[in-house]
Design an enzyme around this catalytic site. Structure first.
Site, PDB file in Angstrom:
ATOM      1  N   GLU A  82      68.611 -11.931  22.003  1.00 33.90           N
ATOM      2  CA  GLU A  82      67.432 -12.270  22.866  1.00 33.90           C
ATOM      3  C   GLU A  82      67.015 -13.672  23.141  1.00 33.90           C
ATOM      4  OE1 GLU A  82      65.644 -10.195  24.855  1.00 33.90           O
ATOM      5  OE2 GLU A  82      66.009  -8.135  24.147  1.00 33.90           O
ATOM      6  N   SER A 340      35.093  30.531 -13.360  1.00 30.38           N
ATOM      7  CA  SER A 340      34.887  30.280 -14.821  1.00 30.38           C
ATOM      8  C   SER A 340      35.920  29.004 -15.319  1.00 30.38           C
ATOM      9  CB  SER A 340      35.779  31.505 -15.690  1.00 30.38           C
ATOM     10  OG  SER A 340      34.908  32.460 -15.492  1.00 30.38           O
TER      11      SER A 340
END
Length: 773
Positions: A82, A340
């Site tokens: 690029e 419980s």
């Protein structure tokens, strides 16, 4: 000529002086847009694997990365292809622009562009038209970028803004979506492919157009070889690799955890402590169990590494996408009745308070507290039970007996101090029902509290992010945590240290809320604490759904998974050695104290773990005060018969009697009538000079019916004989008391067989059986 030269010099000077001012003004008028995009959040596991993504307002999702998070080969391929002179030019490369213009003019079409990476970033942060004005705008933004940011910062902006097709932006999101891996782990071939995709992301999508993508990749490879960045041999080898990718992947793990983290703080990347392998397998388990559950039923699974309190697995619902099961409701953070599951804490705290030891005698008998009448899950009662048996069997009445003595408010405050919040109905306070699930808690906080059993009694809030610190608080002593954990692991009875495994097997506790609305199982193994919940998020009861039947099988499957995973990674499990504060002792029932085995008051001998060398006596219920305690003092004559203190040769002796409420469950030889010696005929104790006790008002075998039109029947009874206070029992449950023959009334509401008994202060009893039809 000289005048023209001077004017030129003046123009140059004016230009040099005014240009910076004009640029400064222009920069203020047209400031550089924020290069940081709208926040699009990615939530990841601890290793960086994406779990879930939250797109920005435009539907775009990103995975923010830094230069150090990207493969060096990708950066080489990107810059070479690029913008080869990226680190040398000032943002605009004049040679590249001239070259691109010449190629375009000579060929009559656009062959290449002259945009640098800086110019591409300028276009990404401030899009422009392809007109001359648009190009000028791009150049201006490029110069601003170069002024405000370093080259590495500009490159990093590109890495996170480059388009990769559709809703993907940035190399991080693209690498995970296309390749299922971090951009740091890209191979050389994958790096070149990712470098070229932003050129034409839709046209080059490798999952749709692999031939086009491969051709573009090879073009990048040729450029790398041409500029001798990579050797030709390497390039030729990569070209032999075919570009064949699966369809784009979207991260879809731990959605409810991701939502929880996202709502707490919105950042580009939220890294959690989740173990990606554990999370995937937990979600598979949840998906398998979903089809075995009743309609509209969900489940939740939470796994915590209690060595550092980090959350390793988080499944908040059975299926996030299943609306029929309320999949969007996170049951890990929901408020539900714990059933419980709070019982281990009252046993641990009672140990620390010196109220009990591991084998203390507790009473599993019917009791009434005003309008509250607790019962057991199986609707049966067991009489005398040890603390370890009561906890391992999750019996309700012994737990109520403990919290009655310890204090419900004190218990709730202790848990709250240790990060376990509880909610009660508006206007109500903690009461005895709390220990049986009469409150609301959250799974994440409940699991945090259970971790104390494996952390020497210390709790800490769960850690969802690696940077969170551990904030310890002490819930129970190291000794009581060790004892309770061993009880829940099925190792309640003392053994020599050489016979005790230092690695504790899975210790677990179930819970079922009123009406079968919540089924729980919380387990603690050597390294992990596991929480499992099953039920309907809307609170509708599910008949037959309870902890042992529904949640325990899921917990066992999770535990097997974690145990196998632990050993596959060749890790050594943490140990839990017996603390010095825990020792073994032989104790006797009914006193609860240590007595010689040959002592007549040692009716049952048991080995027990004790804490701090303390052996507390048997705990009596508050309501049993005045009903003949355990240690009864009597006077005996030479023949061993009960006599008065003033009788000849009378000798004072202690005799251990079982709590009176246990009479119905005791063998005949252990009941008071058999344990107390016969009365001396020549010199009886004064208090025994009484008339025998009889029930009056109902006869044995009576068949009772209600009045016409009535469904209930009130019975009225009294006694003949006896003396002092009298206690009435119906089917073994105390229902009232009278004194000196007073009448007593009671309303029968259910048909059936009944046994009515009465006990007076001297220990005399009478009993009648009748039927109410």
């Amino acid at each position: 000529m000289k005048l023209g030269y001077k004017r030129l010099i003046a123009v140059i000077i004016i230009f040099l002086l005014t240009t910076p001012i004009l640029v400064w003004i222009a920069d203020k008028i047209w400031p550089l847009p924020d290069p940081e995009p709208q926040i699009a959040t990615i939530v990841t596991a601890q290793d960086g694997t994406p779990l879930w993504r939250f797109a920005d307002k435009e539907g775009v999702w990103r995975y923010h990365v830094k230069l150090a998070d990207v493969s060096p080969e990708y950066l080489e391929a990107l810059i070479t292809y690029e913008d080869r002179w990226f680190y040398q030019h000032p943002g605009v490369n004049p040679m590249a622009i001239l070259r691109a213009a010449w190629q375009d003019l000579s060929s009559g079409r656009i062959v290449s562009g002259g945009s640098t990476l800086s110019m591409q970033v300028a276009r990404l942060i401030d899009p422009h038209s392809r007109t001359l004005g648009g190009k000028i705008k791009q150049l201006w933004r490029t110069l601003q970028l170069e002024w405000y940011y370093s080259k590495d910062e500009i490159l990093e902006i590109y890495l996170n803004r480059a388009p990769f097709g559709g809703t993907l932006e940035g190399i991080g999101a693209a690498s995970w979506a296309y390749l299922g891996k971090s951009p740091a782990d890209l191979s050389a071939g994958e790096a070149t492919l990712m470098a070229v995709l932003p050129q034409a992301p839709s046209r080059l999508r490798p999952d749709r157009y692999p031939e086009r993508a491969q051709a573009a990749r090879d073009k990048v490879l040729d450029r790398l070889a041409e500029y001798q960045i990579w050797p030709q041999e390497k390039v030729d080898e990569i070209k032999e690799e075919q570009v064949l990718l699966a369809p784009r992947q979207t991260p879809q793990l731990a959605p409810l955890l991701a939502r929880r983290m996202y709502n707490e703080k919105r950042e580009p990347v939220i890294t959690t402590t989740i173990d990606i392998n554990i999370q995937r397998q937990l979600e598979d388990i949840a998906n398998q169990w979903k089809y075995q559950l009743a309609d509209k039923t969900s489940l939740a699974i939470l796994v915590v590494d209690h060595t550092d309190m980090s959350v390793k697995g988080y499944v908040g619902s059975a299926d996030f996408n299943d609306n029929s099961r309320f999949g969007h409701v996170d049951m890990i953070s929901a408020w539900r009745s714990p059933g419980s599951t709070l019982k281990p804490f009252i046993y641990a705290l009672a140990l620390d308070e010196g109220l009990i030891h591991a084998e203390s005698l507790l009473q599993d008998v019917p009791r009434r507290f005003d309008n509250y009448r607790p019962g057991n899950f199986d609707s049966d009662f067991n009489g005398a039970v040890s603390a370890s048996e009561a906890l391992s069997r999750s019996l309700n009445l012994p737990a109520v007996q403990l919290i009655e003595v310890y204090g419900a408010k004190k218990f709730a405050a202790k848990l709250r101090h240790n990060h376990l919040e509880m909610r009660f109905p508006y206007g109500s306070e903690p009461n005895l029902a709390l220990i049986l699930g009469g409150t609301a808690t959250r799974m994440d906080e409940l699991v945090s509290a259970f971790s104390a059993l494996a952390r020497q009694g210390k709790t800490a809030p769960l850690r969802f992010k690696p940077e969170q610190i551990i904030e310890n608080r002490v819930l129970m002593s190291q000794g009581s945590a060790w004892i309770v954990r061993r009880i829940l692991a099925g190792e309640a009875r003392p053994r020599p240290d050489s016979a005790i495994s230092p690695v504790v097997p899975l210790a677990w506790k179930t819970g079922t809320s009123y009406g079968y609305r919540d089924a729980w199982s919380i387990g603690v193994n050597a390294r992990y604490t596991i929480g499992v919940w099953v039920g309907r998020p809307d609170g509708t009861p599910v008949a037959g759904q309870f902890g042992f039947a529904t949640a325990v099988p899921i917990m066992n499957q999770v535990n097997n998974l974690l145990t196998g995973y632990f050993y596959q990674n060749k890790q050594r499990p943490p140990t839990d050695l017996r603390p010095n504060s825990v020792t073994a002792a032989t104790i006797c029932w009914p006193t609860g104290k240590a007595l010689p085995k040959e002592d007549s008051n040692c009716r049952v001998s048991r080995r027990s773990w004790i804490l701090d060398n303390t052996i507390p006596p048997t705990l009596l219920n508050d309501s049993q005060e005045g009903i003949l305690g355990i240690n009864e003092k009597i006077w005996l004559d030479d023949e061993g018969k009960r006599t008065g203190p003033n009788c000849p040769n009378a000798e004072l002796k202690d005799i251990a009697l079982w709590p009176i409420a246990l009479e119905a469950w005791l063998p005949e030889k252990e009941r008071r009538a058999k344990r107390l010696p016969p009365i001396s005929e020549t010199c009886p104790p004064i208090k025994e000079d009484i008339i025998p006790l009889f029930i009056s008002g109902i006869r044995a075998g009576d068949l009772l019916r209600p009045l016409p039109g009535e469904t209930n029947l009130e019975i009225t009874v009294s006694t003949q004989g006896g003396s002092g206070m009298q206690w009435w029992f119906l089917n073994g449950e105390q229902i009232g008391k009278t004194e000196n023959g007073e009448t007593f009334s009671y309303l029968l509401e259910k048909r059936g067989k009944y046994q009515l008994s009465v006990l007076d202060l001297s220990g005399q009893t009478d009993m009648v059986n009748f039927i109410f039809r």
